[in-house]
Design an enzyme around this catalytic site. Sequence first.
Site, PDB file in Angstrom:
ATOM      1  N   GLY A 277      14.365  34.074  33.472  1.00 50.14           N
ATOM      2  CA  GLY A 277      13.703  33.880  31.978  1.00 50.14           C
ATOM      3  C   GLY A 277      14.004  32.837  31.172  1.00 50.14           C
ATOM      4  N   CYS A 345      13.863  42.277   3.482  1.00 49.09           N
ATOM      5  CA  CYS A 345      14.727  43.022   2.750  1.00 49.09           C
ATOM      6  C   CYS A 345      15.637  43.924   3.886  1.00 49.09           C
ATOM      7  CB  CYS A 345      13.798  43.936   2.008  1.00 49.09           C
ATOM      8  SG  CYS A 345      12.855  43.133   0.739  1.00 49.09           S
ATOM      9  N   TYR A 374      12.772  35.092  24.182  1.00 49.32           N
ATOM     10  CA  TYR A 374      13.338  36.443  23.293  1.00 49.32           C
ATOM     11  C   TYR A 374      13.108  35.935  22.217  1.00 49.32           C
ATOM     12  CZ  TYR A 374      14.966  37.624  28.160  1.00 49.32           C
ATOM     13  OH  TYR A 374      15.061  37.525  29.553  1.00 49.32           O
TER      14      TYR A 374
HETATM   15  C1  LIG Z   1      15.387  40.381  31.608  1.00 48.08           C
HETATM   16  C2  LIG Z   1      15.370  40.265  32.909  1.00 48.08           C
HETATM   17  C3  LIG Z   1      15.407  39.075  33.638  1.00 48.08           C
HETATM   18  C4  LIG Z   1      15.433  37.817  33.008  1.00 48.08           C
HETATM   19  O1  LIG Z   1      16.568  37.632  32.563  1.00 48.08           O
HETATM   20  P1  LIG Z   1      17.025  36.134  31.937  1.00 48.08           P
HETATM   21  O2  LIG Z   1      18.411  36.278  31.470  1.00 48.08           O
HETATM   22  O3  LIG Z   1      16.289  35.914  30.797  1.00 48.08           O
HETATM   23  O4  LIG Z   1      17.270  35.422  33.113  1.00 48.08           O
HETATM   24  C5  LIG Z   1      15.433  39.232  35.034  1.00 48.08           C
HETATM   25  N1  LIG Z   1      15.086  40.258  35.813  1.00 48.08           N
HETATM   26  C6  LIG Z   1      15.162  41.634  35.252  1.00 48.08           C
HETATM   27  C7  LIG Z   1      14.994  42.714  35.797  1.00 48.08           C
HETATM   28  C8  LIG Z   1      15.055  41.769  33.539  1.00 48.08           C
HETATM   29  O5  LIG Z   1      15.042  42.772  32.990  1.00 48.08           O
END
Ligand SMILES: *Cc1c(COP(=O)(O)O)cnc(C)c1O
Length: 424
Positions: A277, A345, A374
């Site tokens: 991700g 705030c 994120y």
């Molecule tokens: C958040 C998540 C990802 C992605 O994680 P990254 O650190 O953004 O690569 C992949 N698999 C699961 C199950 C997640 O919860």
Amino acid sequence: MHHFEYRDGALHAEDVPLSTIADTVGTPFYCYSSATLVRHYRVFAKAFEGQKALICYAVKANSNQAVIRTLAQEGAGADVVSEGELRRALAAGVPAERIVFSGVGKTRAEMAAALDAGIHQFNVESEPELDALSEVAVSKGVEAPVAMRVNPDVDPRTHEKISTGKKENKFGVPWSRARDIYARAAGLSGIRVVGVDVHIGSQLTDLGPFREAFSRVVDLVAMLRGEGHDIRRLDLGGGLGIPYEAGDAPPPHPDHYAALVRELTQPLDCEIILEPGRLIAGNAGVLVSRVIYVKEGESRRFVILDAAMNDLLRPSLYDAYHEIIPLNQPTDDQRAPVDVVGPVCETGDVFAKARPMPPLAAGDYVAILSAGAYGAVMASAYNSRPLVPEVLVRGSDYAVIRPRPSVADLIAQDRLPPWLENRA
Ligand SMILES: *Cc1c(COP(=O)(O)O)cnc(C)c1O
């Protein structure tokens, strides 16, 4: 590597000066680079060339339709954690057979939606969830392809709030129970056991914890096969980190990560599923903001931006470091420590503390870097600040991919109950 750089003293996203977007769209806004998204995906995909690998972009990192579609066009699948993300992935053109569904709290309605869509795999995180999925699948007369997410009890050595693979974390089934749970799963109607899943955390900056976790999983697969389970898929999750701070040791290259995966998993001849991700989206986005005031405090100087923690939560939530640079390239090396804060705030509304920054004045634009993952997805309208727009650049083109709602839109979301109407 990313496509945000100074050209003739002006910070560009690919071929577009960010100040041009700021002048037309207004600040704050998120800006993403198509070239960076695509590049990151390709580098990752290329690293896994020659392995039977399905790359499922973790949609929760950045779920804008335009971002998902950009990646889908490259062949990416999707890792989703809610029905909302499932529908977003499908709407953006990700084929159902490239979608895996993760998360500890899938509801029956969400399971039904995913079964109707015909997704590739459910990553199941508990026995009650397994029972529920079995019931939903049976009621539909179908079989759900399942990998159990196991918790390998490995310390990923990352921030505690993004660690998921230790036994005190809520994720996955306990290692010691895995064997029994697979035996139960095999006996449940509506369930087809196809794999094992693991995801130990996010922003991992060294391969050691991956090696530990994947080795344990490989042993588990061998054991489960010995018990007669037909394990054909290995979902290794996401979590590979990215550089946030200039001067930090670079995190492992996807080539080295892929080589580790190959070394450990090749003998099993499994389909490998990967869920990156942050690695794809993190450095593909910036949050552009304007300085509202520079305020001299008793003991420090505050640079007050028009962006705040509600727009980008990571510094407040994870103590995350983000580079902050002016859109106009500083002409000398003059730096003085300032606190860069937002207008919300909350004492925690701080982007950077005692950060050496070039001189900034009210009206100047700055970019908060590495905000593509994120960032926008975690934003809220706290303090009745409308969600900020998102912009996607491709070459010399740019487009608003989520417009800024008006305050009127925000207020119009509320409803007065009958007894409060007409009583202003
Ligand atoms: C958040 C998540 C990802 C992605 O994680 P990254 O650190 O953004 O690569 C992949 N698999 C699961 C199950 C997640 O919860």
